[in-house]
Every structure is written in structure tokens, then in C-alpha cells.
Design an enzyme around this catalytic site. Structure first.
Site, PDB file in Angstrom:
ATOM      1  N   LYS A  72       4.402  -7.973  -8.746  1.00  0.00           N
ATOM      2  CA  LYS A  72       3.665  -7.955  -7.485  1.00  0.00           C
ATOM      3  C   LYS A  72       2.281  -8.526  -7.771  1.00  0.00           C
ATOM      4  CE  LYS A  72       1.346  -4.932  -4.255  1.00  0.00           C
ATOM      5  NZ  LYS A  72       0.908  -3.547  -4.033  1.00  0.00           N
ATOM      6  N   GLY A 127      -2.149   0.777   3.753  1.00  0.00           N
ATOM      7  CA  GLY A 127      -2.665   1.239   5.029  1.00  0.00           C
ATOM      8  C   GLY A 127      -1.758   2.209   5.757  1.00  0.00           C
TER       9      GLY A 127
END
Lengths: 385, 255
Positions: B97, B185
Site C-alpha cells: 500500500k 476517515g
């Protein structure tokens, strides 16, 4: 705009006036705000906030867990040299002291490093007194290169350097810089630093910016609490962190809360800070700077460190020796810079952290990092006002 | 639902809930991952200690999970590339990632450097999932250089504020062919369900589970929410209208 110019934006008399506030309802209202301004931070350092320490602590704990998880990073200091040309009244290594002066040879540096690494420590902070004739740039670079294979992260707490010299340190393996202003009150600074290059207040104040410009990844700043009235000191130290965060977004800014001690040889702490006041500073820092790491060193006693842990602390020093050669070479190598108040072993500290529901972290940086890659995209490092 | 598998690289994945590990205490790690039903776990390489196995975060991840090292700490493409190679050399597999974050306050990614790193690492044979600020042009560019998935942020990391970037993520989901994984988030199970209802391929989260009072129970709550949102998406969501839909049409007389 330099930090000195930024400081001038704040009217000192007005700041002092807010720092005398006693209206706790105003402080209580700040607890519902999502982010705090420098003016809010001032109020949290005033007597007005004393009545809301507990809700501040609750919020500080949650903010810290949100940003850092329940992680506590551990590091150990390694004193390389206690030669010093500065006369700082509060320091046990100052040039006027008749103490045994020592500097580790590079062979000894490696022996000390190996001995510390064997305890599981992966983050190391290297310290020297200020004597560029002894702890030369070449000596520091060599020490970093020698220690690099044994540690994930190497930090420096040394005399101030130029941008180019900081870049050299980064090339040699330095990942972080710790540099305390000692006191942000220029008058007190002049009274406490009698001679030597450190007497230059402005040079020291701007050194952390030079390190940011050189591409240092982490900067740890602070005031040595006790040298001047603590409310002002905490305000300027927090503001300094705030300024650096805004201006150098690529650099992680952290803050420490060291308290100076009186010494047997005649130094009396001019403006002592008690435990409750230390807690207020810690909480105000956390609420004002939710993303900043906060360090509590072994200057503080064990029980207090345990109690401070959930209030916003992210980093602890551990297993510290404040003598040159304290780990392997032998205590004969000179005097302590300051007495260690928490002498617990690394295993005991880890156990304490786990008992409180937190996770001790030994490594938070990739070993074998290629420092040649260091640096940030041009144009991003120096934004903001 | 058994055939609803997510294809990334050469892997087929049943769980659409990916987990970050940075804030989960090690002793709870296995339980949390199992309760979440997670198959893909991201680990910051900066926390992995190949030299000291007794402290190695990798040992706390259940067997069978795909470990996706992330390049947390990288501020430039060159650093991210270097970290990815260190991870692969250390035995962390082929997935990575990409996080390139030059902003230590809000932890917002640098899309330009992310694109550069992705292009190089795809050439180097990695399966690259790219964390990004939601921007269609960048997402399409990442896709063009071979990213296996794009990971737009819902809101800044650790804020728990939900899908603040919803409109832009929607557009990316509409236009991209590679899986779109909403990362960062997501603070509540309802946020995760909302992302899945929108058609996200998966969600990745850490803080919301790690910092809950009972992170194991919260992991289960997120698992159910992700599954629920996915089922709803596949079932065909009805569109929203701002007026009531009369059961007796007003223009029925024209028929």
C-alpha cells in the site's frame, strides 16, 4: 517570517494578562472546540484552567489515543562526550565545573551501542556537550555511521549546527533532533548562559528551523521548566511547535517537558514547577497540539511517569544513564549530567505500559533506511506564513 | 453472496473489510482481525522488526491473512519505493500500500509522488494499492500505470468524520475499472455501510476499531455493516427523490 518575528506578533503584556485569568467558565468552553488557537492555548495555561484539569485530562487521553493509538515509543540516551565550552548555570557539565571530562572513542561508541541494542532498544538519542573541538562534525558523523546498523532510529541532542551540517548528520544516519531552547525569556536566557556560543539566544531559537530546512524528519523541542515563570515558558514552547508545524509540514514536531533540578553545588531552581503545574502544561500542550509527540524523560520519578502516561504522553526514555560510558565502558567515565529519577529496567517499564492497557513500541522507523533518499519535494517544506 | 469475491492482483478476497494495525494493541490483534473477518491487513513497515521476532507485529496476525505492508513515513516517491523493496526483501510478500505523506499534521497524501511510486513499483512486479486524495484524474492515471486498486480517503486519517469526500469518491467509483477501496476517515459502521452502498469495492479502517472501548465488538459491528452495505449495493439501491412517489400515478390517465 522567522520565529522571532512571529513571537513579536503577540503582545507580551496582553499575553501576561490572559495568563492571569481566573474565569474557569471560559476555559470550560474551550473543551468543546475542535481546534484551539494560540489565544485559547494561553487561557489553558492560566489559573482559569485549574478548575477543569480533569475534563482536560479526559479529552487529552482520547485525543492522544485517536492520533497515536495506545502506543508508547521507548528510547534510550547515549552520552558521547561531556566536554563543554558553555557556562550554563543549571548544567552539571558546564565549562566552569571541575569534573572528569571524557569522550568515547569510536570503538567505545560501538561497544556502548551494542550493549544498549542488546536490551532491545531500537531508538537511540546521542548527546554531547558543546565542544566542536572534541565532538567534531566528523566524530558525530562517524558515531552515527557506526551505530546505524544497530538501531532503527538515531537522534541527536548536540550543539547547534548550520543547515549544511544538519544535512551531513542526516546523511550519516540522524533521523531526529532534540534541541531545547532552555528558556524562551531572552532576559533570563542571558542571565543563565554566562559564556560560550550557546549564549546566542537567537541562534539557538532558529537552529530547529535549520534542521527542518535540511530535511530532518523529527524535531523535538521544549523549555527546561523551572528556569523562568512556567506559564510563559509553556506558551512560547507550544507556540514554537505550532509555528514549526505550520511552516514545515513534512517534519514531525514533538515537545518535551523536562524540569530542571537544583544542584548541591549552588544552583537553585529559580521558578519551580510542581506536579500539578506540570500536568497542566502537558494537558494544554496536548489539546493545543493534538498531533505532536510528547516525551517524558527519566528526570521524572517512576510513580509520576506512570500517572502522566495516559494524559497525552507518546514517548518515554528508559534505562537511561546520564554519564559518558554509562552502559558498557564503565562509570569511571565522568559525572552525571542530571540524576535519573526513574531507574526501572526496560522490562519493568514495558510491563508498566502494558498494565495500563498501552503498547510499548520499540521500533517506529525502518532500519536500513537509505538516508540518501531523505529530503522533501521542493516547494513543500517551507510553506505557510 | 459466496461468489461475490473481490479480485485484486492474483487474489480473490471474500472479506471487503481491510484493517490497519497501527493503533491496535498487539495482545488484541488476533481477536480483532478474527471478529472483523478480515483477510487483508496492512502493517506499517516502520513498525516491523525483522531482527527481533519477539516484538514483531507480523507474529500477531493470524495465518492466512494477506499482509499488505504500507510505506508510512515515506515523504517522497523514492522513499516509498525503497520501503516497498525493504518489505519484500524482508519476506512481506508482493503487495504494497503506497502512502506518500509529506504533511505530518493532517497526514494528507501527495498524489503526484504516489503516482510516480506506483508506476515504478508496478514495473518492479508489485501489486500496488495506492492511498490518495480523491481526484478522478489521478485515479485514472494510477489505473493507467497499473495500480491494482485505488484507495481514496473518506476524510483525513484518524478523524472518524465519515465520507466527507463522498461526491468525489462517487465519481471515482463510477469511472474507474480497478477496485476502489475507501481508506481513512471512516468512524462508524454506518459510514462503512454507506461507502459499500455507494459501490466501493472495500473499506480500510483502523482508528474506529482500535480506539473503541471494546474493539473486538466494534470489529464485528463493522463486519456486519460492510456486509450489509455490500448486499444492499448488489440488490440495487433505489434512487433518492425529493418528492413522494404516489402509488396512484398522476399521469396514469394518459395510458
Amino acid at each position: 517570517m522567522s520565529f522571532v518575528q512571529y513571537m513579536e506578533r503577540f503582545d507580551r503584556q496582553e499575553c501576561c494578562h490572559v495568563l492571569e485569568s481566573t474565569d474557569s467558565s471560559k476555559a470550560r468552553m474551550l473543551l468543546t472546540k475542535a481546534s484551539l488557537s494560540p489565544a485559547d492555548f494561553l487561557l489553558l495555561l492560566s489559573p482559569a484552567a485549574e478548575a477543569v484539569l480533569e475534563p482536560m485530562a479526559q479529552k487529552a487521553r482520547l485525543l492522544t489515543i485517536k492520533h497515536f493509538g495506545r502506543n508508547i515509543l521507548l528510547y534510550t540516551p547515549l552520552y558521547l562526550s561531556n566536554y563543554c565550552v558553555n557556562h550554563c548555570l543549571y548544567c552539571q557539565f558546564h565549562s566552569g565545573k571541575k569534573i572528569v571530562r571524557e569522550q568515547l572513542s569510536l570503538v567505545e561508541v560501538e561497544a556502548e551501542g551494542k550493549s544498549i541494542a542488546a536490551t532491545g532498544i531500537r531508538h537511540l538519542l546521542l548527546l554531547t556537550g558543546e565542544s566542536c573541538a572534541h565532538a567534531t562534525i566528523a566524530y558525530l558523523s562517524d558515531s552515527l555511521r557506526i551505530l546505524h546498523p544497530y538501531f532503527a532510529s538515531l537522534g541527536l541532542e548536540i550543539y547547534t549546527l548550520s543547515v549544511e551540517e544538519y544535512a551531513q548528520m542526516i546523511q550519516a544516519g540522524a533521523e531526529s533532533l532534540t534541541l531545547y531552547q532552555e528558556t524562551y525569556q531572552q532576559e533570563s536566557y542571558a542571565q543563565l548562559h554566562l559564556s560560550g556560543p550557546k549564549r546566542d539566544y537567537i541562534n539557538r531559537l532558529h537552529a530547529t528551523e535549520r534542521a527542518c530546512q535540511a530535511g530532518m524528519r523529527r524535531i523535538n523541542i521544549g523549555a527546561l521548566f523551572g528556569l523562568a515563570p512556567w506559564r510563559q515558558e509553556a506558551f512560547w514552547a507550544g507556540l514554537h511547535a505550532y509555528y514549526l508545524q505550520k511552516r514545515y509540514p513534512a517534519t514531525e514536531i514533538a515537545i518535551s517537558l523536562p524540569r530542571v533540578r537544583s544542584s548541591h553545588e549552588g544552583f537553585t531552581v529559580p521558578c519551580p514547577v510542581n506536579d500539578k503545574e506540570l500536568v497542566q502544561i502537558l494537558l494544554a500542550f496536548r489539546l493545543f497540539l493534538p498531533q505532536a509527540g510528547i516525551t517524558i524523560s527519566t528526570r521524572e520519578r517512576a510513580k509520576l511517569r506512570d500517572n502522566l502516561l495516559p494524559l497525552g504522553v507518546t514517548t518515554l526514555s528508559v534505562g537511561s544513564k546520564t554519564t559518558v560510558g554509562g552502559y558498557f565502558v564503565g562509570e569511571k567515565k565522568g559525572n552525571q549530567q542530571f540524576p535519573v529519577a526513574d531507574e526501572r529496567s526496560i522490562g519493568e517499564i514495558k510491563e508498566m505500559i502494558r498494565r495500563q492497557g498501552y503498547q510499548p513500541v520499540m521500533k517506529d522507523w525502518p532500519a536500513s533506511w537509505n538516508q540518501g533518499d531523505a529530503g522533501v519535494r521542493s516547494g513543500f517544506a517551507c510553506q505557510g506564513d | 453472496m459466496s461468489k461475490d469475491l473481490l479480485a485484486i492482483g492474483n487474489s480473490l478476497i471474500a472479506s471487503r473489510l481491510f484493517l490497519g494495525t497501527g493503533k491496535i494493541p498487539l495482545p488484541k490483534m488476533k481477536q480483532v482481525i478474527e471478529a472483523a473477518g478480515t483477510q487483508v491487513v496492512t502493517v506499517a513497515l516502520r513498525r516491523v522488526d525483522f531482527d527481533q521476532p519477539e516484538e514483531n507485529i507480523l507474529d500477531f496476525i493470524p495465518d492466512g491473512a494477506i499482509i499488505m505492508p504500507n510505506t508510512s513515513g515515506a515523504r517522497t516517491a523514492a522513499e516509498a519505493i525503497r520501503l516497498a523493496h525493504i518489505a519484500r526483501a524482508g519476506g512481506c510478500g508482493n503487495w504494497v500500500k503506497i502512502e506518500v505523506i509529506p504533511d505530518q499534521k493532517y497526514l494528507l497524501p501527495d498524489n503526484f509522488e504516489t503516482l510516480k511510486a506506483t508506476e515504478q513499483l508496478v514495473k518492479d512486479g508489485f501489486t500496488v494499492l495506492a492511498y490518495m486524495s480523491p481526484d478522478l484524474i489521478v485515479a485514472k492515471s494510477l489505473e493507467a500505470v497499473g495500480a491494482a486498486a485505488v484507495m481514496p480517503l473518506g476524510a483525513p486519517i484518524g478523524t472518524n468524520r465519515g465520507l466527507k469526500m463522498k461526491e468525489l469518491i462517487n465519481i471515482i467509483i463510477e469511472e474507474c475499472h480497478v477496485p476502489v477501496i475507501v481508506d481513512a476517515g471512516i468512524g462508524r459502521p454506518s459510514h462503512a455501510a454507506e461507502a459499500m452502498e455507494m459501490g466501493a469495492s472495500a473499506v480500510l479502517l483502523n482508528t474506529a476499531i482500535a480506539t473503541a472501548d471494546d474493539s473486538v465488538a466494534m470489529a464485528l459491528a463493522f463486519r456486519l455493516a460492510v456486509e450489509s452495505g455490500r448486499i444492499a449495493y448488489l440488490a440495487g439501491m433505489c434512487g433518492e427523490t425529493s418528492y413522494a412517489r404516489a402509488s396512484s400515478p398522476l399521469t396514469g390517465f394518459l395510458d
